[in-house]
Design an enzyme around this catalytic site. Sequence first.
Site, PDB file in Angstrom:
ATOM      1  N   GLU A 269     -11.358 129.264 -17.452  1.00 45.11           N
ATOM      2  CA  GLU A 269     -12.736 128.897 -17.817  1.00 45.11           C
ATOM      3  C   GLU A 269     -13.558 128.855 -16.548  1.00 45.11           C
ATOM      4  OE1 GLU A 269     -13.052 125.045 -19.640  1.00 45.11           O
ATOM      5  OE2 GLU A 269     -11.858 125.586 -21.403  1.00 45.11           O
ATOM      6  N   GLU A 325     -22.396 124.589 -28.032  1.00 43.71           N
ATOM      7  CA  GLU A 325     -21.654 123.912 -29.111  1.00 43.71           C
ATOM      8  C   GLU A 325     -22.208 122.506 -29.331  1.00 43.71           C
ATOM      9  OE1 GLU A 325     -17.215 124.677 -28.682  1.00 43.71           O
ATOM     10  OE2 GLU A 325     -17.998 125.671 -26.902  1.00 43.71           O
ATOM     11  N   LYS A 328     -20.086 118.861 -29.267  1.00 37.18           N
ATOM     12  CA  LYS A 328     -19.373 118.319 -28.118  1.00 37.18           C
ATOM     13  C   LYS A 328     -20.057 117.037 -27.660  1.00 37.18           C
ATOM     14  CE  LYS A 328     -17.136 120.820 -25.267  1.00 37.18           C
ATOM     15  NZ  LYS A 328     -16.785 121.660 -24.105  1.00 37.18           N
ATOM     16  N   GLU A 334     -22.684 119.411 -21.649  1.00 40.75           N
ATOM     17  CA  GLU A 334     -21.526 119.777 -22.473  1.00 40.75           C
ATOM     18  C   GLU A 334     -21.899 120.670 -23.653  1.00 40.75           C
ATOM     19  OE1 GLU A 334     -18.135 119.327 -22.169  1.00 40.75           O
ATOM     20  OE2 GLU A 334     -18.869 118.962 -20.151  1.00 40.75           O
TER      21      GLU A 334
END
Length: 466
Positions: A269, A325, A328, A334
């Site tokens: 990542e 997203e 999260k 985040e």
Amino acid sequence: MSFLLFLLLLILSSLTSHLNATTSLRIGVNLGQLGDNLPPPARSIELIRRLRAKAVKIYDANATVLSAVSGTGIRVSVMLPNQLIPSVASNQSFSDSWVSSQILPFYPKARIRYLLVGNEILSDFSISNSTWPHLVPAMANLKRSLRSHSIHNIKLGTTLAMDSLSVSFPPSAGAFRADIATSVITPLLRFLNSSKSFYFVDVYPYFPWAANPSSIDLDYALFAGNPSKYYTDPGSGLTYTNLFDQMLDAVFAAMTRLGFGQIPIFVAETGWPNNCDIDQIGANIFNAATYNRNLARRLSHKPPIGTPARPGMVIPAMIFALYNENLKGGPGTERHWGLLYPNGTRVYPVDLTGKLPDRKYPPLPAPTNNAPYKGKIWCVVDEEKGVDEKALVAALAYACGQGNGTCEGIEKGKECFRPNTVVAHASYAFNSYWQQFRYSGGTCFFGGLAVQTTKDPSYGSCKFRA
Ligand SMILES: *[C@@H]1O[C@H](CO)[C@@H](O)[C@H](O)[C@H]1NC(C)=O
Ligand SMILES: *[C@@H]1O[C@H](CO)[C@@H](O)[C@H](O)[C@H]1NC(C)=O
Ligand SMILES: *[C@@H]1O[C@H](CO)[C@@H](O)[C@H](O)[C@H]1NC(C)=O
Ligand SMILES: *[C@@H]1O[C@H](CO)[C@@H](O)[C@H](O)[C@H]1NC(C)=O
Ligand SMILES: *[C@@H]1O[C@H](CO)[C@@H](O)[C@H](O)[C@H]1NC(C)=O
Ligand SMILES: *[C@@H]1O[C@H](CO)[C@@H](O)[C@H](O)[C@H]1NC(C)=O
């Protein structure tokens, strides 16, 4: 004769350059699915294809994703969830049946190439006894399960965060944490070395920069530093042009210290957030686009650049993430790592093949939050999203249960009791909670019900703390 030879050479060279073009792409994407507004897997795979990513990583072995990716040629990394590691390690039949039910139905039509055993397990101290010692035995059992089906091209690995190092600066001093070095890391490295796999690591220059923006140059973190900002490691004498290389070389140094310096690194990542809360910094479209474009260009370079300590080494990487997203938790960054919005629109254009020069991209919006916000900030109900009263009631009760006197001001007869509405009381409680806990990890989120504001929500004699 010489003409035929020339023709042959021409054909050969066009063949190899074609092969290079189709096989050399070293950048993939992570498909995280922690959102309630994300497209179905088939559409996600189509979007990944349009991004021209040739590899995808998922955080489980989701059957719908694996069938959607089958036949596309996209390489896949799947993950065994952390909580299955003990069972897989202690029970070969369990390992066999997991492989039979999760992998075999899709292999080889889905080009599964890596099976990652757990996600950042060494960062979770609550599973230090239950799971850490079982990591390598689980990997060995899964390898046996795959071999029993004559599968040799799925490599085993595990993704670790940078916090498996206790020292990462200067990079030449890189060392693994004492609590894991001999018990977990050495057996892991031995396994990875003997099976010719990679050390998979999540590498985010954003975090060290954001924690220390006055001592680390932003451009150095974005692969855009100028030579006056380069860093020379006093231990090795090597000069670093960017923070990413510096972090990777700390990992190489730590592996070298244990005798396994030759294991290649796979960046499982990396990325840069495109938005954040008001009290965070540097997460914006300009920086995210700059980071990911420069990363793609650097890692796709031919011949491979490697790092100062490992010149020429190929470093494959997966960008986090396909989508922003919204489910999260934690601070705003985040929820904003995506290359795409949930509706599939690009947050900014990026050529993952690394070929497009900067001047060919349309202009980016100028960054507005590269320096910390200095004014006051409050935390209130996010009314723009439409108000979910039932969820607000629960969040209000939670907030009031935390800290000291959090909700005194909205008790009957107190200055903030009126207006006596759920929204008004929740705003008061969210703010009161957040002001007490913001410097010890508390966030202004409440499952998406709360938002930071620079506009003082105080009214009349009702004062909101800041
Ligand atoms: C696979 O992913 C899809 C899309 O997120 C989800 O709807 C489905 O429940 C997942 N399947 C499993 C078995 O987790
Ligand atoms: C081992 O795993 C198999 C397959 O999941 C299961 O049937 C069996 O009960 C497990 N054995 C033990 C001792 O847990
Ligand atoms: C792990 O085991 C040790 C020794 O028994 C114990 O002191 C420690 O609290 C345990 N840790 C966890 C997270 O259970
Ligand atoms: C790593 O693997 C290679 C080749 O398989 C082997 O020769 C070497 O001894 C291994 N390194 C260590 C430190 O075990
Ligand atoms: C997709 O979502 C983004 C962010 O919410 C928005 O700006 C954009 O207009 C949307 N695009 C389409 C085609 O709906
Ligand atoms: C609440 O009060 C106690 C005792 O005075 C104190 O130790 C604690 O830190 C306070 N908590 C917060 C969130 O201020």
